[in-house]
Scaffold this active site. Structure first.
Site, PDB file in Angstrom:
ATOM      1  N   HIS A  82      27.526 -41.895 -16.556  1.00 19.92           N
ATOM      2  CA  HIS A  82      26.666 -42.351 -15.468  1.00 19.92           C
ATOM      3  C   HIS A  82      26.836 -41.419 -14.286  1.00 19.92           C
ATOM      4  CE1 HIS A  82      24.914 -44.553 -12.250  1.00 19.92           C
ATOM      5  NE2 HIS A  82      26.050 -44.961 -11.745  1.00 19.92           N
TER       6      HIS A  82
ATOM      7  N   CYS B   3      24.470 -50.361 -12.978  1.00 16.34           N
ATOM      8  CA  CYS B   3      24.345 -49.042 -13.608  1.00 16.34           C
ATOM      9  C   CYS B   3      24.958 -49.003 -14.994  1.00 16.34           C
ATOM     10  CB  CYS B   3      24.993 -47.983 -12.719  1.00 16.34           C
ATOM     11  SG  CYS B   3      24.311 -47.923 -11.050  1.00 16.34           S
TER      12      CYS B   3
ATOM     13  N   ASN C 120      21.318 -40.922  -8.038  1.00 15.87           N
ATOM     14  CA  ASN C 120      21.772 -42.037  -8.871  1.00 15.87           C
ATOM     15  C   ASN C 120      20.550 -42.824  -9.337  1.00 15.87           C
ATOM     16  OD1 ASN C 120      22.812 -44.406  -9.930  1.00 15.87           O
ATOM     17  ND2 ASN C 120      24.331 -44.703  -8.331  1.00 15.87           N
TER      18      ASN C 120
END
Length: 319
Positions: free
Chosen positions: A246, A118, A276
């Site tokens: 994030h 990520c 996510n």
């Protein structure tokens, strides 16, 4: 940590693409033992989007890229490099960036992928910033894109509920006098924990995540990493006007801000809408913050991400 020197680099435009197909927490209740309340309480997620049948990760990336170019007022032919960060490519070779480059018609651009969990899109941004600041490129297109539907283990309620598909992009360019510029950047990793989040080990490859261990690692590692990054960048976390983060778990964000002494409102939270989206998350968050007017000229903007590896990254930007 590095102070970014040389030619100033700015954010010239941003864009995103979110697939139309929506999967709510109620939809998960129909296929596994879970509940909307259980998911929202532990993650903050209400729904997520998934690519349609036949809609590839590169398709998502190309649509976000064209939106960013339009926002920047640039033609594809003005781009010197296309960088795609993804953890769910259709092919390892060719790279997704080459496919996207050809799709959007960025004929003179080089192309490569970044796989760094990520944190990937932040890593890709730092790569582009470095090449622009030293004069190699004038304009770079950075894209984060994920199509996780094929790698999610739909029998694992602890991980399947977390992820969604989407793409975000930004155009980075040489800055003009008085324009925005990136001030500093840092990426780091703790490879001893490389097994906490993995995609692989089977055909088809499936995502495996040790959720509690990831949560503990991030809560232990991220706050001191950010504090040190800000200190070495000559600022204090409390003096950052806005945070582009994030989006993984609302509890992680809340805990980070409490430990940094930062008011909870200094970010744009979109986790509940998308889940996510991994490498796409930071880029989608950036685009929505820009379009909502949350990033204003003269303000200090911090970017922060964490992901598989385990990797951490941060950028400081003067808008």
């Amino acid at each position: 940590m590095a102070i970014i020197k040389g030619i100033p680099v700015r954010i010239a435009g941003t864009g995103k693409y979110i697939p139309e197909k929506v999967m709510t927490n109620a939809d998960f209740e129909k296929i596994m033992e879970t509940s909307d309340e259980w998911i929202r309480e532990r993650t903050g997620i209400k729904e997520r989007h998934f690519a349609a049948e036949g809609e590839s990760c590169c398709d998502l990336a190309a649509k976000a890229a064209l939106a960013a170019l339009d926002d920047a007022g640039m033609a594809p032919g003005e781009i010197d490099a296309v960088i795609v960060s993804t953890n769910s490519p259709e092919t390892l070779c060719p790279c997704s960036a080459a496919t996207v480059q050809g799709t959007i018609g960025a004929a003179k651009a080089g192309a490569f992928d970044v796989i760094s969990g990520c944190t990937g899109s932040l890593t890709a941004m730092l790569s582009a910033i470095s090449c622009i600041s030293c004069g190699v490129w004038e304009n770079a297109l950075v894209i984060g894109a994920e199509s996780f539907g094929s790698v999610i283990d739909w029998t694992d309620r602890n991980s399947a509920i977390l992820f969604g598909d989407g793409a975000g992009a930004c155009v980075l360019s040489r800055s003009t006098a008085g324009g925005g510029r990136f001030i500093s950047g840092e990426i780091t990793a703790d490879g001893t924990k490389h097994d906490l989040i993995t995609i692989g080990g089977g055909n088809p490859a499936k995502l495996r995540m040790k959720g509690q261990e990831v949560f503990r690692f991030v809560n232990a590692a991220l706050p001191p990493f950010i504090k040190n990054f800000c200190k070495e960048s000559g600022t204090d976390p409390r003096d950052i006007d806005f945070w582009v983060l994030h989006q993984a778990n609302i509890r992680i964000t809340e805990s980070l801000f409490r430990r940094l002494g930062v008011p909870q409102g200094r970010t744009l939270a979109n986790l509940e809408k998308y889940g996510n989206t991994s490498a796409a998350s930071l880029m989608i968050n950036l685009d929505e913050a820009m379009k909502a007017g949350r990033i204003k000229a003269g303000e200090k903007i911090a970017f922060a991400a964490f992901g598989a590896g385990m990797t951490l990254g941060a950028l400081l930007y003067s808008a």
